[in-house]
Design a protein around this motif. Structure first.
Motif, PDB file in Angstrom:
ATOM      1  N   ASN A 110     -13.998   3.875   5.714  1.00 21.64           N
ATOM      2  CA  ASN A 110     -12.942   4.781   5.252  1.00 21.64           C
ATOM      3  C   ASN A 110     -13.207   5.211   3.805  1.00 21.64           C
ATOM      4  O   ASN A 110     -13.331   4.381   2.912  1.00 21.64           O
ATOM      5  N   LYS A 111     -13.301   6.521   3.596  1.00 19.42           N
ATOM      6  CA  LYS A 111     -13.576   7.067   2.251  1.00 19.42           C
ATOM      7  C   LYS A 111     -12.537   6.598   1.220  1.00 19.42           C
ATOM      8  O   LYS A 111     -12.848   6.308   0.066  1.00 19.42           O
ATOM      9  N   ASN A 112     -11.270   6.488   1.667  1.00 18.55           N
ATOM     10  CA  ASN A 112     -10.199   6.100   0.725  1.00 18.55           C
ATOM     11  C   ASN A 112     -10.403   4.691   0.175  1.00 18.55           C
ATOM     12  O   ASN A 112      -9.998   4.395  -0.947  1.00 18.55           O
ATOM     13  N   THR A 113     -11.019   3.819   0.994  1.00 17.67           N
ATOM     14  CA  THR A 113     -11.306   2.452   0.527  1.00 17.67           C
ATOM     15  C   THR A 113     -12.100   2.522  -0.774  1.00 17.67           C
ATOM     16  O   THR A 113     -11.776   1.860  -1.758  1.00 17.67           O
ATOM     17  N   TRP A 114     -13.144   3.345  -0.788  1.00 17.74           N
ATOM     18  CA  TRP A 114     -14.051   3.408  -1.944  1.00 17.74           C
ATOM     19  C   TRP A 114     -13.420   4.141  -3.121  1.00 17.74           C
ATOM     20  O   TRP A 114     -13.689   3.804  -4.283  1.00 17.74           O
ATOM     21  N   LEU A 115     -12.577   5.128  -2.816  1.00 15.09           N
ATOM     22  CA  LEU A 115     -11.862   5.806  -3.910  1.00 15.09           C
ATOM     23  C   LEU A 115     -10.923   4.829  -4.616  1.00 15.09           C
ATOM     24  O   LEU A 115     -10.806   4.831  -5.847  1.00 15.09           O
ATOM     25  N   ILE A 116     -10.258   3.959  -3.835  1.00 13.99           N
ATOM     26  CA  ILE A 116      -9.349   2.966  -4.441  1.00 13.99           C
ATOM     27  C   ILE A 116     -10.166   1.914  -5.205  1.00 13.99           C
ATOM     28  O   ILE A 116      -9.846   1.567  -6.342  1.00 13.99           O
ATOM     29  N   VAL A 117     -11.247   1.422  -4.570  1.00 18.39           N
ATOM     30  CA  VAL A 117     -12.072   0.376  -5.205  1.00 18.39           C
ATOM     31  C   VAL A 117     -12.569   0.836  -6.570  1.00 18.39           C
ATOM     32  O   VAL A 117     -12.421   0.127  -7.575  1.00 18.39           O
ATOM     33  N   PHE A 118     -13.164   2.033  -6.629  1.00 19.72           N
ATOM     34  CA  PHE A 118     -13.748   2.474  -7.900  1.00 19.72           C
ATOM     35  C   PHE A 118     -12.701   3.095  -8.829  1.00 19.72           C
ATOM     36  O   PHE A 118     -12.742   2.891 -10.037  1.00 19.72           O
ATOM     37  N   GLY A 119     -11.746   3.835  -8.265  1.00 18.68           N
ATOM     38  CA  GLY A 119     -10.698   4.433  -9.098  1.00 18.68           C
ATOM     39  C   GLY A 119      -9.928   3.367  -9.868  1.00 18.68           C
ATOM     40  O   GLY A 119      -9.873   3.360 -11.102  1.00 18.68           O
ATOM     41  N   TYR A 120      -9.376   2.415  -9.122  1.00 22.86           N
ATOM     42  CA  TYR A 120      -8.584   1.347  -9.768  1.00 22.86           C
ATOM     43  C   TYR A 120      -9.495   0.299 -10.416  1.00 22.86           C
ATOM     44  O   TYR A 120      -9.122  -0.315 -11.413  1.00 22.86           O
ATOM     45  N   GLY A 121     -10.686   0.101  -9.843  1.00 24.13           N
ATOM     46  CA  GLY A 121     -11.645  -0.850 -10.433  1.00 24.13           C
ATOM     47  C   GLY A 121     -12.023  -0.427 -11.845  1.00 24.13           C
ATOM     48  O   GLY A 121     -12.098  -1.255 -12.764  1.00 24.13           O
ATOM     49  N   PHE A 122     -12.252   0.885 -12.038  1.00 23.29           N
ATOM     50  CA  PHE A 122     -12.585   1.389 -13.381  1.00 23.29           C
ATOM     51  C   PHE A 122     -11.410   1.205 -14.354  1.00 23.29           C
ATOM     52  O   PHE A 122     -11.597   0.823 -15.506  1.00 23.29           O
ATOM     53  N   ARG A 152       2.063  -0.997   6.046  1.00 20.02           N
ATOM     54  CA  ARG A 152       2.263  -2.451   5.963  1.00 20.02           C
ATOM     55  C   ARG A 152       1.501  -3.169   7.074  1.00 20.02           C
ATOM     56  O   ARG A 152       1.106  -4.309   6.927  1.00 20.02           O
ATOM     57  N   ASP A 153       1.241  -2.453   8.193  1.00 20.23           N
ATOM     58  CA  ASP A 153       0.498  -3.083   9.290  1.00 20.23           C
ATOM     59  C   ASP A 153      -0.979  -3.279   8.931  1.00 20.23           C
ATOM     60  O   ASP A 153      -1.609  -4.221   9.390  1.00 20.23           O
ATOM     61  N   GLY A 154      -1.512  -2.386   8.110  1.00 21.56           N
ATOM     62  CA  GLY A 154      -2.943  -2.488   7.766  1.00 21.56           C
ATOM     63  C   GLY A 154      -3.183  -3.127   6.412  1.00 21.56           C
ATOM     64  O   GLY A 154      -4.328  -3.333   6.005  1.00 21.56           O
ATOM     65  N   PHE A 155      -2.096  -3.457   5.700  1.00 14.67           N
ATOM     66  CA  PHE A 155      -2.253  -3.910   4.313  1.00 14.67           C
ATOM     67  C   PHE A 155      -3.104  -5.176   4.180  1.00 14.67           C
ATOM     68  O   PHE A 155      -4.014  -5.240   3.371  1.00 14.67           O
ATOM     69  N   MET A 156      -2.794  -6.195   4.975  1.00 21.79           N
ATOM     70  CA  MET A 156      -3.505  -7.480   4.791  1.00 21.79           C
ATOM     71  C   MET A 156      -5.005  -7.309   5.011  1.00 21.79           C
ATOM     72  O   MET A 156      -5.821  -7.827   4.254  1.00 21.79           O
ATOM     73  N   SER A 157      -5.371  -6.536   6.045  1.00 19.58           N
ATOM     74  CA  SER A 157      -6.792  -6.280   6.313  1.00 19.58           C
ATOM     75  C   SER A 157      -7.441  -5.522   5.173  1.00 19.58           C
ATOM     76  O   SER A 157      -8.502  -5.897   4.684  1.00 19.58           O
ATOM     77  N   ALA A 158      -6.807  -4.421   4.755  1.00 23.10           N
ATOM     78  CA  ALA A 158      -7.394  -3.570   3.712  1.00 23.10           C
ATOM     79  C   ALA A 158      -7.449  -4.306   2.375  1.00 23.10           C
ATOM     80  O   ALA A 158      -8.447  -4.248   1.646  1.00 23.10           O
ATOM     81  N   ASN A 159      -6.394  -5.042   2.060  1.00 24.14           N
ATOM     82  CA  ASN A 159      -6.329  -5.751   0.773  1.00 24.14           C
ATOM     83  C   ASN A 159      -7.429  -6.812   0.676  1.00 24.14           C
ATOM     84  O   ASN A 159      -8.000  -7.032  -0.387  1.00 24.14           O
ATOM     85  N   SER A 160      -7.738  -7.456   1.818  1.00 21.96           N
ATOM     86  CA  SER A 160      -8.750  -8.527   1.810  1.00 21.96           C
ATOM     87  C   SER A 160     -10.122  -7.989   1.409  1.00 21.96           C
ATOM     88  O   SER A 160     -10.978  -8.724   0.948  1.00 21.96           O
ATOM     89  N   ILE A 161     -10.333  -6.687   1.596  1.00 27.74           N
ATOM     90  CA  ILE A 161     -11.632  -6.082   1.264  1.00 27.74           C
ATOM     91  C   ILE A 161     -11.565  -5.342  -0.070  1.00 27.74           C
ATOM     92  O   ILE A 161     -12.425  -5.489  -0.932  1.00 27.74           O
ATOM     93  N   ILE A 162     -10.500  -4.555  -0.254  1.00 26.32           N
ATOM     94  CA  ILE A 162     -10.416  -3.704  -1.453  1.00 26.32           C
ATOM     95  C   ILE A 162     -10.214  -4.531  -2.722  1.00 26.32           C
ATOM     96  O   ILE A 162     -10.861  -4.299  -3.738  1.00 26.32           O
ATOM     97  N   TYR A 163      -9.325  -5.537  -2.658  1.00 27.39           N
ATOM     98  CA  TYR A 163      -9.015  -6.305  -3.868  1.00 27.39           C
ATOM     99  C   TYR A 163     -10.256  -7.009  -4.429  1.00 27.39           C
ATOM    100  O   TYR A 163     -10.571  -6.860  -5.610  1.00 27.39           O
ATOM    101  N   PRO A 164     -11.024  -7.773  -3.604  1.00 25.98           N
ATOM    102  CA  PRO A 164     -12.219  -8.417  -4.167  1.00 25.98           C
ATOM    103  C   PRO A 164     -13.241  -7.411  -4.698  1.00 25.98           C
ATOM    104  O   PRO A 164     -13.869  -7.648  -5.725  1.00 25.98           O
ATOM    105  N   LEU A 165     -13.420  -6.263  -4.001  1.00 27.48           N
ATOM    106  CA  LEU A 165     -14.402  -5.276  -4.460  1.00 27.48           C
ATOM    107  C   LEU A 165     -13.977  -4.655  -5.799  1.00 27.48           C
ATOM    108  O   LEU A 165     -14.799  -4.482  -6.710  1.00 27.48           O
ATOM    109  N   ALA A 166     -12.684  -4.327  -5.927  1.00 32.41           N
ATOM    110  CA  ALA A 166     -12.191  -3.763  -7.202  1.00 32.41           C
ATOM    111  C   ALA A 166     -12.352  -4.801  -8.317  1.00 32.41           C
ATOM    112  O   ALA A 166     -12.641  -4.472  -9.471  1.00 32.41           O
TER     113      ALA A 166
END
Length: 424
Positions: free
Chosen positions: A242-254, A362-376
């Protein structure tokens, strides 16, 4: 019928009011405690621990401090492991068990006889603390407040800046009066007690106590009381594609990288323009205290105007902080810099979690957070290496790293602008 209208009257009608209901408030207070313990154990303690051990055992304080980086990376692995696990175990059990284990490990830290055991214990602490701090805590908020997430996170994340001001001061007193062993045992036992109480106190989702999500009527965005997890739709592969995953990872990561770059070097920066260590520490305390209402402010703005637009405002408030810190030769700039930096500390964690809930639900949050949070978080960690390199190049002047961070901040804001977003 009358009872029904009485009950409906108690429900919240607005995304920005504080009518969370009794159980809702109870869960906000609980998650605030989790954020407090997580910040105290993994971050704020690092202001005191290395020098305390150096004094007690004659070990090298710089070696002890440098261990924090690999321990932090082990914490990221924990964030991913527990982030996947929380989908199966639900947040309550995970929070309780990892709090108890972390508390025991923290109590043992004061008794370690060697640098090697100190290192191993610190790594295990960071690993298990991520179970309640980065996996369970935001999962509770996503389950309970899918629409009022901004303002709920605004309250909950206050726990982190409260730790920066209260824990550091309180733990310093404990170390000075009770000694290293007793200080760690006292705080470790507190974490174990909260862990045990969790089994009786915390509730995975509103349906467990027959409440409504957000304490609001169900609508098309939140149509069920229960959380329904779709493992196929939110598989690791689909989230990474998902493209949005990477936009969040780098956008908020920066943005996170800029925040860490400023805060971790705040005291040396103040001293480099002529303030004493004591004055610099006072400015740092003021910044932490400002972060407490700052946390709520960003949460309220997020609920009122939407996560995306407020994240961009947040990014530019940091450009202002950096410009003020570059020109911090007079006291007015220093005070304004403290205010902007302090407001920002309170905002980043809730805007990141809020954006993940907005994009994945909220249904996809736990899955997405488990990947996005560590990467950010990996992106955030680069701040230390970058800061060290730039300070070397500039011969110790902070102007160059701050200018580079302004550029990184603006790139982060640009990436956030690309995230497709519809306000709840």
């Amino acid at each position: 019928r009358r009872r029904e209208t009485m009950e409906t009257k108690k429900l919240s009608k607005s995304l920005t009011d504080n009518r969370f209901g009794g159980w809702g408030w109870s869960m906000i207070f609980y998650t605030m405690i989790l954020y407090f313990f997580y910040a105290a154990i993994t971050t704020d303690g690092m202001n005191l621990i290395p020098s305390a051990f150096a004094e007690a055992h004659g070990w090298d304080a710089n070696t002890l401090l440098s261990v924090a980086t690999p321990a932090g990376l082990i914490g990221l692995v924990g964030g991913f492991v527990f982030g996947r696990l929380v989908i199966k175990t639900k947040p309550k059990n995970m929070s309780a068990v990892t709090l108890i284990i972390t508390g025991i490990l923290y109590a043992l830290l004061g008794m370690v006889p060697s640098v090697a055991l100190y290192t191993i214990d610190l790594m295990l602490i960071c690993f298990f603390a991520s179970g309640f701090g980065t996996a369970a805590c935001p999962a509770f908020i996503a389950n309970w407040f899918p629409r009022k997430k901004g303002i709920a996170l605004g309250w909950a994340t206050m726990g982190a800046p409260i730790s920066s001001s209260a824990f550091v001061a309180g733990f310093a007193v404990l170390l000075a009066t009770k000694g290293i062993r007793t200080a760690f045992v006292i705080f470790g036992v507190l974490a174990v007690i909260v862990g045990i109480v969790t089994f009786f106190w915390a509730k995975n989702e509103p349906a467990d106590v027959n409440c409504l999500p957000d304490n609001m009527e169900l609508d098309e965005t939140v149509s069920t009381q229960e959380v329904v997890v779709d493992n196929e739709k939110y598989s690791i592969r689909n989230i990474l594609k998902n493209k949005n995953t990477w936009l969040i990872v780098f956008g908020y990561g920066f943005l996170w990288m800029v925040l860490v770059g400023i805060i971790s070097q705040f005291v040396p920066r103040m001293m480099s323009v002529g303030y004493t260590n004591a004055e610099a520490l006072t400015f740092m305390s003021i910044t932490s205290i400002i972060a407490i209402p700052g946390s709520y402010l960003w949460g309220w703005l997020d609920s009122k105007f939407g996560t995306k637009s407020i994240s961009i405002v947040f990014a530019f408030s940091y450009v202002a902080a950096l410009v003020l810190l570059i020109t911090s030769f007079n006291i007015v700039c220093v005070w304004l810099g403290c205010i902007f930096a302090g407001l920002g500390i309170g905002g980043l964690l809730n805007l990141l979690a809020s954006m993940i809930i907005s994009v994945f639900g909220r249904d996809g949050f736990m899955s997405a957070n488990s990947i996005i949070y560590p990467l950010a978080n990996v992106v955030r960690t680069l701040a230390f290496i970058l800061m060290a390199m730039l300070l070397k190049v500039s011969g110790g002047s902070f102007t160059l790293p701050y200018v580079v961070f302004i550029v990184i901040d603006i790139i982060g804001a640009g990436l956030i602008m690309l995230i497709p977003y519809k306000k709840a």
